[in-house]
Design an enzyme around this catalytic site. Structure first.
Site, PDB file in Angstrom:
ATOM      1  N   GLY A 189     -30.642 -37.882  -6.659  1.00  0.00           N
ATOM      2  CA  GLY A 189     -31.118 -39.216  -6.295  1.00  0.00           C
ATOM      3  C   GLY A 189     -31.666 -39.925  -7.511  1.00  0.00           C
ATOM      4  O   GLY A 189     -32.025 -39.286  -8.513  1.00  0.00           O
ATOM      5  N   GLN A 220     -36.635 -46.032 -12.085  1.00  0.00           N
ATOM      6  CA  GLN A 220     -36.391 -44.951 -13.061  1.00  0.00           C
ATOM      7  C   GLN A 220     -35.486 -45.407 -14.201  1.00  0.00           C
ATOM      8  O   GLN A 220     -35.433 -44.749 -15.240  1.00  0.00           O
ATOM      9  CB  GLN A 220     -35.773 -43.727 -12.373  1.00  0.00           C
ATOM     10  CG  GLN A 220     -36.740 -43.035 -11.421  1.00  0.00           C
ATOM     11  CD  GLN A 220     -36.111 -41.800 -10.836  1.00  0.00           C
ATOM     12  OE1 GLN A 220     -35.395 -41.872  -9.840  1.00  0.00           O
ATOM     13  NE2 GLN A 220     -36.344 -40.660 -11.451  1.00  0.00           N
ATOM     14  N   CYS A 242     -37.921 -34.074 -10.531  1.00  0.00           N
ATOM     15  CA  CYS A 242     -37.610 -35.490 -10.686  1.00  0.00           C
ATOM     16  C   CYS A 242     -37.038 -35.719 -12.077  1.00  0.00           C
ATOM     17  O   CYS A 242     -37.550 -35.142 -13.049  1.00  0.00           O
ATOM     18  CB  CYS A 242     -38.888 -36.307 -10.500  1.00  0.00           C
ATOM     19  SG  CYS A 242     -38.680 -38.071 -10.722  1.00  0.00           S
ATOM     20  N   LEU A 243     -36.004 -36.542 -12.173  1.00  0.00           N
ATOM     21  CA  LEU A 243     -35.412 -36.829 -13.482  1.00  0.00           C
ATOM     22  C   LEU A 243     -36.416 -37.493 -14.412  1.00  0.00           C
ATOM     23  O   LEU A 243     -36.261 -37.426 -15.629  1.00  0.00           O
ATOM     24  CB  LEU A 243     -34.176 -37.723 -13.313  1.00  0.00           C
ATOM     25  CG  LEU A 243     -32.987 -37.082 -12.580  1.00  0.00           C
ATOM     26  CD1 LEU A 243     -31.913 -38.112 -12.311  1.00  0.00           C
ATOM     27  CD2 LEU A 243     -32.429 -35.913 -13.367  1.00  0.00           C
ATOM     28  N   HIS A 276     -38.622 -38.782  -1.360  1.00  0.00           N
ATOM     29  CA  HIS A 276     -38.919 -38.783  -2.797  1.00  0.00           C
ATOM     30  C   HIS A 276     -38.497 -40.113  -3.436  1.00  0.00           C
ATOM     31  O   HIS A 276     -39.262 -40.733  -4.175  1.00  0.00           O
ATOM     32  CB  HIS A 276     -38.185 -37.600  -3.446  1.00  0.00           C
ATOM     33  CG  HIS A 276     -38.328 -37.524  -4.935  1.00  0.00           C
ATOM     34  ND1 HIS A 276     -38.946 -36.472  -5.557  1.00  0.00           N
ATOM     35  CD2 HIS A 276     -37.920 -38.361  -5.926  1.00  0.00           C
ATOM     36  CE1 HIS A 276     -38.918 -36.676  -6.871  1.00  0.00           C
ATOM     37  NE2 HIS A 276     -38.301 -37.817  -7.114  1.00  0.00           N
ATOM     38  N   GLU A 277     -37.275 -40.547  -3.124  1.00  0.00           N
ATOM     39  CA  GLU A 277     -36.754 -41.764  -3.767  1.00  0.00           C
ATOM     40  C   GLU A 277     -37.489 -43.008  -3.271  1.00  0.00           C
ATOM     41  O   GLU A 277     -37.776 -43.910  -4.052  1.00  0.00           O
ATOM     42  CB  GLU A 277     -35.247 -41.899  -3.533  1.00  0.00           C
ATOM     43  CG  GLU A 277     -34.399 -40.771  -4.096  1.00  0.00           C
ATOM     44  CD  GLU A 277     -34.679 -40.460  -5.564  1.00  0.00           C
ATOM     45  OE1 GLU A 277     -35.100 -41.370  -6.314  1.00  0.00           O
ATOM     46  OE2 GLU A 277     -34.507 -39.294  -5.953  1.00  0.00           O
ATOM     47  N   HIS A 306     -40.670 -43.666  -5.057  1.00  0.00           N
ATOM     48  CA  HIS A 306     -40.519 -44.319  -6.366  1.00  0.00           C
ATOM     49  C   HIS A 306     -40.636 -45.845  -6.244  1.00  0.00           C
ATOM     50  O   HIS A 306     -41.129 -46.511  -7.159  1.00  0.00           O
ATOM     51  CB  HIS A 306     -39.139 -44.005  -6.964  1.00  0.00           C
ATOM     52  CG  HIS A 306     -39.059 -42.720  -7.729  1.00  0.00           C
ATOM     53  ND1 HIS A 306     -39.803 -42.483  -8.871  1.00  0.00           N
ATOM     54  CD2 HIS A 306     -38.292 -41.622  -7.557  1.00  0.00           C
ATOM     55  CE1 HIS A 306     -39.491 -41.272  -9.347  1.00  0.00           C
ATOM     56  NE2 HIS A 306     -38.578 -40.726  -8.561  1.00  0.00           N
TER      57      HIS A 306
HETATM   58 NI    NI Z   1     -37.665 -38.829  -8.825  1.00  0.00          NI
END
Ligand code: NI
Length: 162
Positions: free
Chosen positions: A46, A51, A89-90, A131-132, A135
């Site tokens: 995701g 991000q 998380c990226l 999670h997304e 953000h």
């Molecule tokens: Ni993330």
């Protein structure tokens, strides 16, 4: 299409509230394609627009590698149960931590044609949706970690399950 630079924890863009998308434009279409490409390139499941430095309510999710979901202005409308699992998380490379999320999530959103859609998920998909969407309101999973944040040997990833 292009791979975009993924912002990392400490970058203030990750702590801001994103704005709703009011119309589809060529620029937003390009952003969505770039987000998908950037997510796949980083082996994430995701990615949220902040991000890549864009404060718009847009998320892409693909838990299997061939099932992309594009969610514009997404809202969670129903949850049930609980699951406990490791999350990463990226934007927080090389780390993971235990987070409790709902076992089931239903969300409503617009797709890339600005048509209303519904997405239901359990397991990893439910986790990824939560999670997304966090953000988009400036929240990272590290705020919700129970216990210690772990250092992981793997490369970058977005979410991992137990
Ligand atoms: Ni993330």
């Amino acid at each position: 299409m292009a791979i975009r630079n993924i912002r990392e924890i400490g970058d203030e863009v990750l702590n801001k509230t994103c704005k709703e998308v009011t119309e589809m434009t060529p620029r937003i279409r390009d952003l969505i394609q770039d987000m998908l490409e950037t997510m796949y390139e980083a082996n994430g499941v995701g990615l949220a627009a902040p991000q890549v430095g864009i404060l718009k309510r847009i998320v892409v999710i693909d838990c299997t590698g061939d099932d992309p979901h594009i969610l514009i202005n997404p809202c969670i409308v129903e949850t049930s149960g609980e699951q406990v699992g490791q999350e990463g998380c990226l934007s927080v490379p090389g780390k993971s931590g235990q987070v409790t999320r709902p076992a089931y999530v239903k969300c409503v959103a617009l797709n890339e044609k600005m048509k209303p859609i519904e997405l239901e998920g359990t397991e990893l998909l439910a986790r990824a949706i939560c999670h997304e969407l966090d953000h988009l309101d400036g929240h990272l999973y590290v705020e919700k970690v129970e216990g210690e944040l772990q250092t992981v040997q793997m490369g970058e990833f977005e979410e991992i399950d137990d």
